[in-house]
Motif scaffolding. Sequence first.
Motif, PDB file in Angstrom:
ATOM      1  N   GLY A 161      -5.993  10.585  48.743  1.00 27.98           N
ATOM      2  CA  GLY A 161      -5.550  10.121  50.060  1.00 27.98           C
ATOM      3  C   GLY A 161      -6.717   9.914  51.008  1.00 27.98           C
ATOM      4  O   GLY A 161      -6.776   8.917  51.734  1.00 27.98           O
ATOM      5  N   HIS A 162      -7.671  10.842  50.988  1.00 30.89           N
ATOM      6  CA  HIS A 162      -8.866  10.703  51.827  1.00 30.89           C
ATOM      7  C   HIS A 162      -9.695   9.495  51.391  1.00 30.89           C
ATOM      8  O   HIS A 162     -10.216   8.756  52.223  1.00 30.89           O
ATOM      9  N   PHE A 163      -9.809   9.309  50.076  1.00 31.46           N
ATOM     10  CA  PHE A 163     -10.553   8.163  49.537  1.00 31.46           C
ATOM     11  C   PHE A 163      -9.948   6.854  50.041  1.00 31.46           C
ATOM     12  O   PHE A 163     -10.660   5.964  50.509  1.00 31.46           O
ATOM     13  N   VAL A 164      -8.636   6.724  49.939  1.00 32.24           N
ATOM     14  CA  VAL A 164      -7.962   5.491  50.366  1.00 32.24           C
ATOM     15  C   VAL A 164      -8.178   5.262  51.864  1.00 32.24           C
ATOM     16  O   VAL A 164      -8.482   4.147  52.298  1.00 32.24           O
ATOM     17  N   ALA A 165      -8.048   6.309  52.658  1.00 30.43           N
ATOM     18  CA  ALA A 165      -8.227   6.179  54.110  1.00 30.43           C
ATOM     19  C   ALA A 165      -9.661   5.795  54.461  1.00 30.43           C
ATOM     20  O   ALA A 165      -9.890   4.935  55.321  1.00 30.43           O
ATOM     21  N   GLU A 166     -10.633   6.404  53.791  1.00 29.62           N
ATOM     22  CA  GLU A 166     -12.039   6.076  54.059  1.00 29.62           C
ATOM     23  C   GLU A 166     -12.355   4.638  53.671  1.00 29.62           C
ATOM     24  O   GLU A 166     -13.052   3.927  54.392  1.00 29.62           O
ATOM     25  N   ARG A 167     -11.849   4.213  52.524  1.00 28.48           N
ATOM     26  CA  ARG A 167     -12.076   2.829  52.086  1.00 28.48           C
ATOM     27  C   ARG A 167     -11.449   1.846  53.070  1.00 28.48           C
ATOM     28  O   ARG A 167     -12.016   0.811  53.385  1.00 28.48           O
ATOM     29  N   ARG A 168     -10.254   2.168  53.563  1.00 32.46           N
ATOM     30  CA  ARG A 168      -9.591   1.288  54.534  1.00 32.46           C
ATOM     31  C   ARG A 168     -10.442   1.172  55.788  1.00 32.46           C
ATOM     32  O   ARG A 168     -10.632   0.077  56.320  1.00 32.46           O
TER      33      ARG A 168
ATOM     34  N   VAL B  73       0.837   3.914  46.173  1.00 29.51           N
ATOM     35  CA  VAL B  73       1.352   3.074  47.260  1.00 29.51           C
ATOM     36  C   VAL B  73       1.666   3.949  48.478  1.00 29.51           C
ATOM     37  O   VAL B  73       1.356   3.579  49.613  1.00 29.51           O
ATOM     38  N   VAL B  74       2.236   5.106  48.246  1.00 31.52           N
ATOM     39  CA  VAL B  74       2.527   6.023  49.352  1.00 31.52           C
ATOM     40  C   VAL B  74       1.218   6.456  50.021  1.00 31.52           C
ATOM     41  O   VAL B  74       1.136   6.518  51.251  1.00 31.52           O
ATOM     42  N   ALA B  75       0.186   6.736  49.223  1.00 29.64           N
ATOM     43  CA  ALA B  75      -1.116   7.108  49.790  1.00 29.64           C
ATOM     44  C   ALA B  75      -1.652   5.988  50.670  1.00 29.64           C
ATOM     45  O   ALA B  75      -2.181   6.234  51.759  1.00 29.64           O
ATOM     46  N   ALA B  76      -1.505   4.746  50.218  1.00 34.08           N
ATOM     47  CA  ALA B  76      -1.969   3.604  51.014  1.00 34.08           C
ATOM     48  C   ALA B  76      -1.154   3.473  52.298  1.00 34.08           C
ATOM     49  O   ALA B  76      -1.705   3.196  53.367  1.00 34.08           O
ATOM     50  N   MET B  77       0.134   3.684  52.206  1.00 38.55           N
ATOM     51  CA  MET B  77       0.976   3.636  53.407  1.00 38.55           C
ATOM     52  C   MET B  77       0.555   4.722  54.392  1.00 38.55           C
ATOM     53  O   MET B  77       0.444   4.470  55.589  1.00 38.55           O
ATOM     54  N   ASP B  78       0.304   5.915  53.888  1.00 38.94           N
ATOM     55  CA  ASP B  78      -0.124   7.020  54.749  1.00 38.94           C
ATOM     56  C   ASP B  78      -1.477   6.738  55.384  1.00 38.94           C
ATOM     57  O   ASP B  78      -1.765   7.225  56.481  1.00 38.94           O
ATOM     58  N   ALA B  79      -2.312   5.943  54.707  1.00 38.84           N
ATOM     59  CA  ALA B  79      -3.633   5.590  55.224  1.00 38.84           C
ATOM     60  C   ALA B  79      -3.541   4.494  56.295  1.00 38.84           C
ATOM     61  O   ALA B  79      -4.528   4.202  56.964  1.00 38.84           O
ATOM     62  N   GLY B  80      -2.368   3.872  56.428  1.00 31.82           N
ATOM     63  CA  GLY B  80      -2.190   2.872  57.474  1.00 31.82           C
ATOM     64  C   GLY B  80      -1.885   1.469  56.995  1.00 31.82           C
ATOM     65  O   GLY B  80      -1.657   0.576  57.798  1.00 31.82           O
ATOM     66  N   TYR B  81      -1.871   1.261  55.685  1.00 32.41           N
ATOM     67  CA  TYR B  81      -1.512  -0.070  55.186  1.00 32.41           C
ATOM     68  C   TYR B  81      -0.019  -0.305  55.396  1.00 32.41           C
ATOM     69  O   TYR B  81       0.796   0.594  55.192  1.00 32.41           O
ATOM     70  N   ALA B  82       0.324  -1.508  55.804  1.00 38.87           N
ATOM     71  CA  ALA B  82       1.725  -1.852  56.021  1.00 38.87           C
ATOM     72  C   ALA B  82       2.144  -3.055  55.196  1.00 38.87           C
ATOM     73  O   ALA B  82       3.332  -3.326  55.026  1.00 38.87           O
ATOM     74  N   THR B  83       1.160  -3.802  54.687  1.00 39.66           N
ATOM     75  CA  THR B  83       1.433  -5.024  53.932  1.00 39.66           C
ATOM     76  C   THR B  83       0.838  -4.858  52.541  1.00 39.66           C
ATOM     77  O   THR B  83      -0.310  -4.460  52.387  1.00 39.66           O
ATOM     78  N   PHE B  84       1.640  -5.176  51.517  1.00 33.78           N
ATOM     79  CA  PHE B  84       1.212  -5.016  50.127  1.00 33.78           C
ATOM     80  C   PHE B  84       1.406  -6.327  49.389  1.00 33.78           C
ATOM     81  O   PHE B  84       2.335  -7.078  49.649  1.00 33.78           O
ATOM     82  N   GLY B  85       0.532  -6.571  48.423  1.00 35.51           N
ATOM     83  CA  GLY B  85       0.624  -7.764  47.601  1.00 35.51           C
ATOM     84  C   GLY B  85       0.368  -7.412  46.151  1.00 35.51           C
ATOM     85  O   GLY B  85      -0.281  -6.418  45.836  1.00 35.51           O
ATOM     86  N   GLU B  86       0.893  -8.240  45.269  1.00 35.49           N
ATOM     87  CA  GLU B  86       0.719  -7.992  43.846  1.00 35.49           C
ATOM     88  C   GLU B  86      -0.053  -9.095  43.153  1.00 35.49           C
ATOM     89  O   GLU B  86      -0.561  -8.889  42.071  1.00 35.49           O
ATOM     90  N   ASN B  87      -0.110 -10.276  43.703  1.00 35.07           N
ATOM     91  CA  ASN B  87      -0.869 -11.378  43.099  1.00 35.07           C
ATOM     92  C   ASN B  87      -1.668 -12.078  44.159  1.00 35.07           C
ATOM     93  O   ASN B  87      -1.298 -12.227  45.244  1.00 35.07           O
TER      94      ASN B  87
END
Length: 66
Positions: A10-17, A52-66
Amino acid sequence: MGLTYDEGYGHFVAERRDEILARLRAACERAGRDASEVTVEAVSKTVGPAAVVAAMDAGYATFGEN
């Protein structure tokens, strides 16, 4: 039932964001563009639901697959 993920991940995802958004703001400034006009999407195609939940918790709101 909630999905959980490793706290370190979770920290990794937030730092990368944060790093990505800093680079985005710098690029927009160089281009004379407003950074609020740009949407950053997290890619969720090859990750599990907990990531995906970790990314949402980091602040991402939009997701894509392709």
